[in-house]
Design an enzyme around this catalytic site. Structure first.
Site, PDB file in Angstrom:
ATOM      1  N   ASP A   1       0.862  -1.166   0.000  1.00 34.21           N
ATOM      2  CA  ASP A   1       0.000   0.000   0.000  1.00 34.21           C
ATOM      3  C   ASP A   1       0.912   1.234   0.000  1.00 34.21           C
ATOM      4  O   ASP A   1       2.080   1.131   0.387  1.00 34.21           O
ATOM      5  CB  ASP A   1      -0.882  -0.045   1.253  1.00 34.21           C
ATOM      6  CG  ASP A   1      -1.772   1.171   1.368  1.00 34.21           C
ATOM      7  OD1 ASP A   1      -2.356   1.567   0.349  1.00 34.21           O
ATOM      8  OD2 ASP A   1      -1.876   1.725   2.471  1.00 34.21           O
TER       9      ASP A   1
ATOM     10  N   ASP B   1      -1.574  -1.001   6.167  1.00 32.73           N
ATOM     11  CA  ASP B   1      -1.786  -0.523   7.541  1.00 32.73           C
ATOM     12  C   ASP B   1      -3.226  -0.150   7.854  1.00 32.73           C
ATOM     13  O   ASP B   1      -3.608  -0.081   9.016  1.00 32.73           O
ATOM     14  CB  ASP B   1      -0.893   0.690   7.820  1.00 32.73           C
ATOM     15  CG  ASP B   1      -1.397   1.938   7.105  1.00 32.73           C
ATOM     16  OD1 ASP B   1      -1.695   1.842   5.896  1.00 32.73           O
ATOM     17  OD2 ASP B   1      -1.503   2.991   7.738  1.00 32.73           O
TER      18      ASP B   1
ATOM     19  N   ASP C   1      -7.143  -2.473   4.237  1.00 37.60           N
ATOM     20  CA  ASP C   1      -6.122  -3.411   3.758  1.00 37.60           C
ATOM     21  C   ASP C   1      -6.312  -4.820   4.324  1.00 37.60           C
ATOM     22  O   ASP C   1      -5.693  -5.765   3.836  1.00 37.60           O
ATOM     23  CB  ASP C   1      -4.713  -2.912   4.138  1.00 37.60           C
ATOM     24  CG  ASP C   1      -4.332  -1.635   3.392  1.00 37.60           C
ATOM     25  OD1 ASP C   1      -4.762  -1.491   2.235  1.00 37.60           O
ATOM     26  OD2 ASP C   1      -3.621  -0.795   3.969  1.00 37.60           O
TER      27      ASP C   1
END
Length: 666
Positions: free
Chosen positions: A368, A559, A563
């Site tokens: 990410d 995080d 996700d």
């Protein structure tokens, strides 16, 4: 009693029937929450270590005296029953506990245990008159057991010292008084006072203006971390500089440190394939060698003309001593356990030894952007003044933006460090989605995006429209005066992390919900192989599934709450644990506690080194044992070689396994 694994109901390992059951118990707790440490390994002090070694010392001294009477200082009285009694007394301190364990194993239906093998081998040695060798085998076996127990305890203690930093009590503010209370009894909403040098017992919110903390216990990061008012502080942090007041937000048992401890405690329940194979192998292998030993003793009766029962029994007993798979069944789980401990020391939590193995096979790391590779905080990256000093541009803009709560405005105010009190701000008007307009010391100041400039017919440098990042344009009295480039700040070690992954031939992919232009710019700066922007959580999952469909082992690092589904889908889900959401941390297989992308490479490296050590132990044990087994069956190896092949190899394997906790992985 050591409490590292207390209250861990799900971490129970299956005890192998083959051997070393006492030490496999050392690596878990039973359902009653109490450690099942073996008798010789459950204490840590100097006095207790003396008690552990005392029976072996007594046995060793009696053995040496007996050998001296046999070979160097012959005594006429040292024969017959006296000699047998002497060596029997030497045998009892080290032999009785093993005979007792053999009986207990038999009573529970596990005949082919390590204790059974050692018992029949040593009693058999006494039966054929090899008294010194019978004592020596049991003595060195017992010493090996003690060192194995100490190695397990050391691995457990290292993790305990690294993680369990919670004090048992805390100072509670009650009106104007302070009262010391048990941490487990402190309710949410209570205000506790933390003096310099004290550890925080519970998670909370900082009420003081600011305080600096040592966060090494949670993150592995030695650099102090300064927290400001209303920011979250976590149990295990050490206050460094001033008295701080903290409002408790989480119960003692629900703190982030408690969850981290639970994760490590439960890690032993999820075993690596190699570990599972060795345990299954031991269950089959041990009875086979017992039957082979019987064959070595009895079959030659039909083929050897000068057959002597005692000679062939001796060979069979040597074969039995060598055959104990102790080095394998203990050193392999200890190797993985050492890997988990080494990772904890580096601020990485593996939730199972199986994930150490998975990380060695990772081919693609998908990340990410926000919060993983970037800090997730707007920062002024560049200031370009036009026809005005930079200091004036910053002060005028910050003065106007101080009247807004927008994150972009906050970034500019923080960049200015301190506001110029001589600037009087009036007539502030917020233009939704565009920016601000107001007067500063009588001058009209407009701060906002390109659309706002166009609205007021202000000409500006059109090249800045091509920037993928957030641009804040400033006009003073309808004249273009410069701009601020604002972007999410890239983490200091992000570029190094990508380079390290490329060095070990791991492909890097970035997925983000941010606009494609921003994602592309970050990917270019970090040299990421593939980058996709404008993605919803379900789109991220589709990208990971597409990579997995190409038969590639994929790790995903994130995080945020969004996700969590993608982390669950990947072969190895990695969560940034410092700022990561609880849902993501719960779902992840691996947690990086200090949010550093560089730790992704470290996690892979620890996995590879752990697997390397495990296979070194397997190879060494099999080769040495195979050689001595063949020599023993042929009558070319004595009990002394057998002792080395069993206890010696086990100790070498254990020393090799604990070595991982001293390695550098950066």
């Amino acid at each position: 009693m050591d409490t590292t694994f207390k209250n861990t109901k799900n971490s129970k390992l299956n005890k192998p029937n083959g051997c070393c059951s006492s030490h496999s118990e050392d690596l878990h707790s039973d359902d009653d929450g109490h450690s099942h440490d073996h008798d010789h390994s459950h204490e840590h002090g100097t006095g207790s270590k003396f008690q552990m070694f005392f029976p072996a010392v007594v046995s060793f001294c009696l053995l040496l005296i007996g050998i001296a009477f046999d070979h160097y200082f012959p005594q006429t009285w040292f024969t017959g029953w006296v000699r047998i009694a002497w060596y029997s007394i030497a045998y009892i301190p080290v032999g009785f506990p093993v005979l007792k364990e053999a009986f207990e194993s038999f009573r529970k239906g596990s005949l082919f245990s390590e204790f059974f093998l050692m018992s029949i081998a040593t009693i058999g040695a006494f039966g054929i008159g090899q008294f010194p060798e019978g004592v020596a085998v049991m003595l060195f076996y017992s010493i090996g057991e003690i060192f194995q127990g100490l190695a397990v305890q050391r691995a457990k203690s290292n993790i305990k010292l690294l993680l369990d930093q919670r004090p048992d009590s805390a100072t509670v503010l009650e009106g104007n008084k302070t009262v010391l209370k048990k941490a487990s009894e402190i309710a949410i909403g209570t205000i506790i006072q933390l003096k310099p040098g004290e550890k925080l017992a519970l998670d909370g919110k900082l009420l003081s203006e600011s305080a600096t903390f040592n966060t090494a216990a949670l993150t592995g990061e030695s650099k102090p971390d300064t927290k400001k008012k209303n920011e979250t502080v976590l149990a295990g942090m050490i206050n460094l500089n001033t008295v701080a007041d903290v409002e408790v937000t989480t119960a003692y048992t629900d703190s982030k440190l408690s969850k981290i401890l639970k994760m490590v405690q439960e890690a032993t329940a999820k075993k690596a394939p190699t570990e599972l194979f060795i345990r299954k192998f031991a269950k089959i292998y041990t009875p086979i060698v017992v039957y082979l030993a019987m064959a070595i003793c009895l079959l030659p009766m039909f083929f050897v003309s000068n057959y002597v029962f005692s000679h062939w029994l001796y060979r069979a007993l040597v074969f039995l001593v060598v055959s104990c798979p102790c080095a394998l069944v203990i050193s392999i789980p200890l190797g993985y356990f050492g890997g988990i401990g080494a990772a904890s020391k580096n601020g990485i939590l593996f939730k199972g030894s199986n994930f150490l193995d998975i990380m060695t096979a990772i081919q693609v790391v998908v990340m990410d952007k926000t919060g993983t590779l970037t800090k997730g905080v707007f920062k002024v990256q560049k200031v370009v003044p036009v026809g005005i000093p930079e200091e004036d541009l910053v002060q005028y803009t910050a003065a106007l933006e101080s009247k807004s709560t927008h994150p972009v405005g906050t970034a500019i105010v923080e960049y200015s460090k301190s506001l110029n009190e001589n600037l009087k701000v009036t007539d502030v008007e917020e233009i939704a989605g565009h920016g601000l307009k107001g007067k500063i010391n009588g001058k009209e100041v407009i701060v906002g995006n390109a659309k706002l400039m166009q609205q007021f017919n202000i000409n500006y440098d059109l090249e800045i429209d091509d920037s993928p990042f957030t641009i804040i344009i400033v006009a003073i009295d309808k004249v273009y005066s410069g701009y601020f480039l604002i972007a999410d700040e890239i983490k200091e070690d992000a570029k190094d992390a990508i380079q390290s992954l490329h060095k070990i031939n791991v492909k890097t992919v970035m997925l983000s919900g941010d606009k494609q232009a921003v994602v592309k710019a970050v990917a270019k700066e970090l040299n990421i192989d593939l980058a996709y922007g404008d993605l919803l959580p379900e789109n991220k999952a589709e990208k990971v599934e597409a990579l997995k469909s190409q038969n590639q082992k994929v790790a995903f690092v994130g995080d945020g709450v969004n996700d969590a589904p993608v982390i669950a889908l990947a072969d190895a889900g990695i969560a940034m644990g410092g700022l990561g959401s609880d849902a993501t941390i719960e779902t992840a297989d691996i947690v990086i506690q200090n949010d550093q992308p560089r730790k992704i490479y470290t996690a892979i490296n620890i996995g590879k080194q752990t697997k390397k050590i495990v296979w070194q132990n397997i190879t060494m044990a099999f080769v040495v044992k195979a050689v001595v087994l063949i020599l023993g069956a042929g009558g070319l190896a004595t009990m002394w070689e057998a002792v080395f092949a069993d206890v010696g190899v086990a100790l070498l394997a254990i020393l090799n396994a604990v070595r991982i906790q001293r390695m550098k992985f950066e």
